[in-house]
Scaffold this motif. Structure first.
Motif, PDB file in Angstrom:
ATOM      1  N   CYS A 171       5.572 -14.505   3.477  1.00  0.00           N
ATOM      2  CA  CYS A 171       6.386 -13.531   4.205  1.00  0.00           C
ATOM      3  C   CYS A 171       5.726 -13.295   5.557  1.00  0.00           C
ATOM      4  O   CYS A 171       4.562 -12.867   5.612  1.00  0.00           O
ATOM      5  N   ASN A 172       6.445 -13.622   6.635  1.00  0.00           N
ATOM      6  CA  ASN A 172       5.848 -13.588   7.970  1.00  0.00           C
ATOM      7  C   ASN A 172       6.892 -13.196   9.015  1.00  0.00           C
ATOM      8  O   ASN A 172       7.848 -13.953   9.224  1.00  0.00           O
ATOM      9  N   PRO A 173       6.714 -12.027   9.664  1.00  0.00           N
ATOM     10  CA  PRO A 173       5.739 -10.972   9.416  1.00  0.00           C
ATOM     11  C   PRO A 173       5.860 -10.424   7.994  1.00  0.00           C
ATOM     12  O   PRO A 173       6.924 -10.494   7.391  1.00  0.00           O
ATOM     13  N   HIS A 174       4.764  -9.865   7.544  1.00  0.00           N
ATOM     14  CA  HIS A 174       4.623  -9.545   6.134  1.00  0.00           C
ATOM     15  C   HIS A 174       5.200  -8.178   5.796  1.00  0.00           C
ATOM     16  O   HIS A 174       4.892  -7.177   6.433  1.00  0.00           O
ATOM     17  N   ASN A 175       6.043  -8.174   4.788  1.00  0.00           N
ATOM     18  CA  ASN A 175       6.575  -6.951   4.185  1.00  0.00           C
ATOM     19  C   ASN A 175       5.831  -6.727   2.878  1.00  0.00           C
ATOM     20  O   ASN A 175       5.858  -7.613   2.015  1.00  0.00           O
ATOM     21  N   PRO A 176       5.086  -5.609   2.731  1.00  0.00           N
ATOM     22  CA  PRO A 176       5.211  -4.342   3.469  1.00  0.00           C
ATOM     23  C   PRO A 176       4.120  -4.062   4.510  1.00  0.00           C
ATOM     24  O   PRO A 176       4.172  -3.019   5.157  1.00  0.00           O
ATOM     25  N   THR A 177       3.118  -4.914   4.662  1.00  0.00           N
ATOM     26  CA  THR A 177       1.932  -4.511   5.434  1.00  0.00           C
ATOM     27  C   THR A 177       2.110  -4.615   6.942  1.00  0.00           C
ATOM     28  O   THR A 177       1.342  -4.034   7.698  1.00  0.00           O
ATOM     29  N   GLY A 324       3.880  -6.141  13.277  1.00  0.00           N
ATOM     30  CA  GLY A 324       5.318  -6.312  13.261  1.00  0.00           C
ATOM     31  C   GLY A 324       5.986  -5.486  12.183  1.00  0.00           C
ATOM     32  O   GLY A 324       5.322  -4.758  11.432  1.00  0.00           O
ATOM     33  N   THR A 325       7.318  -5.594  12.103  1.00  0.00           N
ATOM     34  CA  THR A 325       8.234  -4.858  11.238  1.00  0.00           C
ATOM     35  C   THR A 325       8.389  -3.427  11.751  1.00  0.00           C
ATOM     36  O   THR A 325       7.701  -2.995  12.673  1.00  0.00           O
ATOM     37  N   TYR A 326       9.296  -2.688  11.117  1.00  0.00           N
ATOM     38  CA  TYR A 326       9.409  -1.247  11.397  1.00  0.00           C
ATOM     39  C   TYR A 326       9.024  -0.445  10.157  1.00  0.00           C
ATOM     40  O   TYR A 326       9.531   0.638   9.912  1.00  0.00           O
ATOM     41  N   LEU A 327       8.100  -1.002   9.388  1.00  0.00           N
ATOM     42  CA  LEU A 327       7.626  -0.386   8.165  1.00  0.00           C
ATOM     43  C   LEU A 327       6.229   0.182   8.351  1.00  0.00           C
ATOM     44  O   LEU A 327       5.405  -0.404   9.054  1.00  0.00           O
ATOM     45  N   ALA A 328       5.959   1.316   7.714  1.00  0.00           N
ATOM     46  CA  ALA A 328       4.617   1.894   7.692  1.00  0.00           C
ATOM     47  C   ALA A 328       4.096   1.827   6.261  1.00  0.00           C
ATOM     48  O   ALA A 328       4.740   2.332   5.334  1.00  0.00           O
ATOM     49  N   TRP A 329       2.957   1.193   6.082  1.00  0.00           N
ATOM     50  CA  TRP A 329       2.326   1.031   4.764  1.00  0.00           C
ATOM     51  C   TRP A 329       1.208   2.067   4.693  1.00  0.00           C
ATOM     52  O   TRP A 329       0.214   1.967   5.411  1.00  0.00           O
ATOM     53  N   LEU A 330       1.407   3.082   3.835  1.00  0.00           N
ATOM     54  CA  LEU A 330       0.552   4.255   3.831  1.00  0.00           C
ATOM     55  C   LEU A 330      -0.299   4.311   2.572  1.00  0.00           C
ATOM     56  O   LEU A 330       0.214   4.220   1.448  1.00  0.00           O
TER      57      LEU A 330
END
Length: 390
Positions: A171-177, A324-330
């Motif tokens: 997965c590139n960019p990687h979901n979820p990181t 990348g992505t619009y995800l925040a890995w908390l």
């Protein structure tokens, strides 16, 4: 000018999975919860796409449709200009979504009982389509570092040698990181897979959603020697907010493999395409660049604001560095709660419905994933809710 992304659009009663179906998918009463889970935007898609769709609907005839020259040319031109990636038209195969295509390829390129390598924390649907197709998930856990996640190449080399899996899902960019894999990392990974006769299927639907100054390297950017064993999955859906307009492209340089995949699609009757999906994707790639540049600025502002607000209001919760992505890995592990209790606290106290990290495999325990692809007001509510947890 990015302020228009601050507009609140009520998505209730539109059949939205994110807003209308929390009770069904998360088994939670969503009436008071802020949904931050599903990775889709709370923004309208580009005006240019809306205009193209209106024109197509006004035409009024929706007979059988096929990808035309404009569809291919728009995608090829986009990747050449945006990422310096030269694609060939003959590489394109299409299916209604990335996950169905991945499932088809797992069926095609492995047999029941085989192992498929995934890199945890991983997108939950990866594990689902592997196990539900009678294959085994082989874990290549990513390494946590202060600079973000890294591939554990030593562990990968050992598992390829010992388990002899036919496939690796990247997965590139990687979901979820949010990691965007560098060329040297991809070359090292591909060298291992080449040595062990492993085909790499790279989910690259996040490729356009980069943070400022970052660049994207596809597996198709790498040397010709790897082209026979790589497949890249792409779609305009994640970039432009078109998730329910279902069409994706699987780019397969290997002619024999490509024909086998097309034959498999035809065998399942998946050789008919949605006219509106093709219209939307074509218009997005042709005329959506300026809109995307504005969106990326807004998403970067959201990420910067959210990170600082967390540090001020909820310092116990740390945000993973991303490219990348619009995800925040908390990371919520400092709370000392198990995943069930963490979710209960998020629901009862924070009034949030994030994606629980436990849904991303064993490496996700104690984490949550927050969707930053929303108006700032939602992020303010999320931070206020997280602040109440400790």
């Amino acid at each position: 000018m990015t302020s228009h992304f601050n507009a609140i659009i009520d998505r209730h009663n539109t059949g939205s999975v994110k807003w209308d179906f929390i009770d069904r998918y998360l088994q939670l009463d969503g009436s008071e919860l802020l949904p931050m889970w599903v990775s889709d935007f709370d923004f309208p898609c580009p005006p240019e796409v809306q205009q193209a769709l209106h024109q197509r609907v006004d035409h009024g005839v929706f007979g059988y449709s096929e990808r035309d020259d404009a569809y291919y040319e728009a995608a090829i031109d986009w990747f050449a200009k945006r990422h310096g990636l030269p694609l060939r038209r003959e590489w394109f195969t299409s299916i209604e979504g990335v996950v169905p295509g991945l499932a088809m390829l797992i069926q095609l390129l492995s047999k029941p009982g085989d192992g498929v390598v995934v890199q945890g924390p991983y997108y939950g649907s990866f594990a689902k389509i592997v196990t539900m197709n009678g294959r085994e998930v082989i874990e290549n856990p990513l390494l946590e570092t202060p600079q973000g996640y890294r591939i554990d190449f030593d562990q990968l080399a050992a598992c390829l040698a010992q388990r002899k899996p036919p496939l690796l899902l990247l997965c590139n960019p990687h979901n979820p990181t949010g990691r965007c894999w560098r060329r040297e990392e991809l070359e090292r990974l591909m060298a291992l897979c080449h040595a062990h006769d492993v085909t790499v299927i790279s989910d690259e639907i996040w490729a356009d959603l980069l943070l400022p100054g970052e660049t994207f390297t596809s597996v198709l950017h790498l040397g010709e020697e790897y082209r026979e064993r790589v497949i890249a999955a792409t779609s305009a859906s994640k970039t432009f907010g078109l998730s329910s307009l279902r069409i994706s492209n699987f780019l397969i340089p290997n002619a024999r493999l490509r024909q086998a995949f097309v034959d498999r699609l035809n065998a399942h009757g998946l050789d008919v395409f949605n006219a509106l999906s093709m219209t939307a994707a074509t218009a997005a790639y042709q005329r959506g660049a300026a809109w995307l540049d504005e969106l990326l600025d807004y998403l970067a502002e959201n990420r910067c604001w959210f990170k600082q607000a967390l540090a001020d209001a909820a310092p116990w919760c740390t945000m993973t560095q991303a490219e990348g992505t619009y995800l925040a890995w908390l990371d919520c592990r400092s709370l000392g709660l198990n995943d069930a209790d963490l979710q209960q606290a998020l629901v009862a106290v924070a009034k949030l419905a994030p994606s629980m990290g436990s849904g991303f495999g064993p490496q996700g325990s104690g984490f949550i994933r927050i969707n930053l692809g929303c108006p700032r007001r939602y992020l303010e509510r999320a931070v206020a809710g997280l602040a109440r947890l400790k």
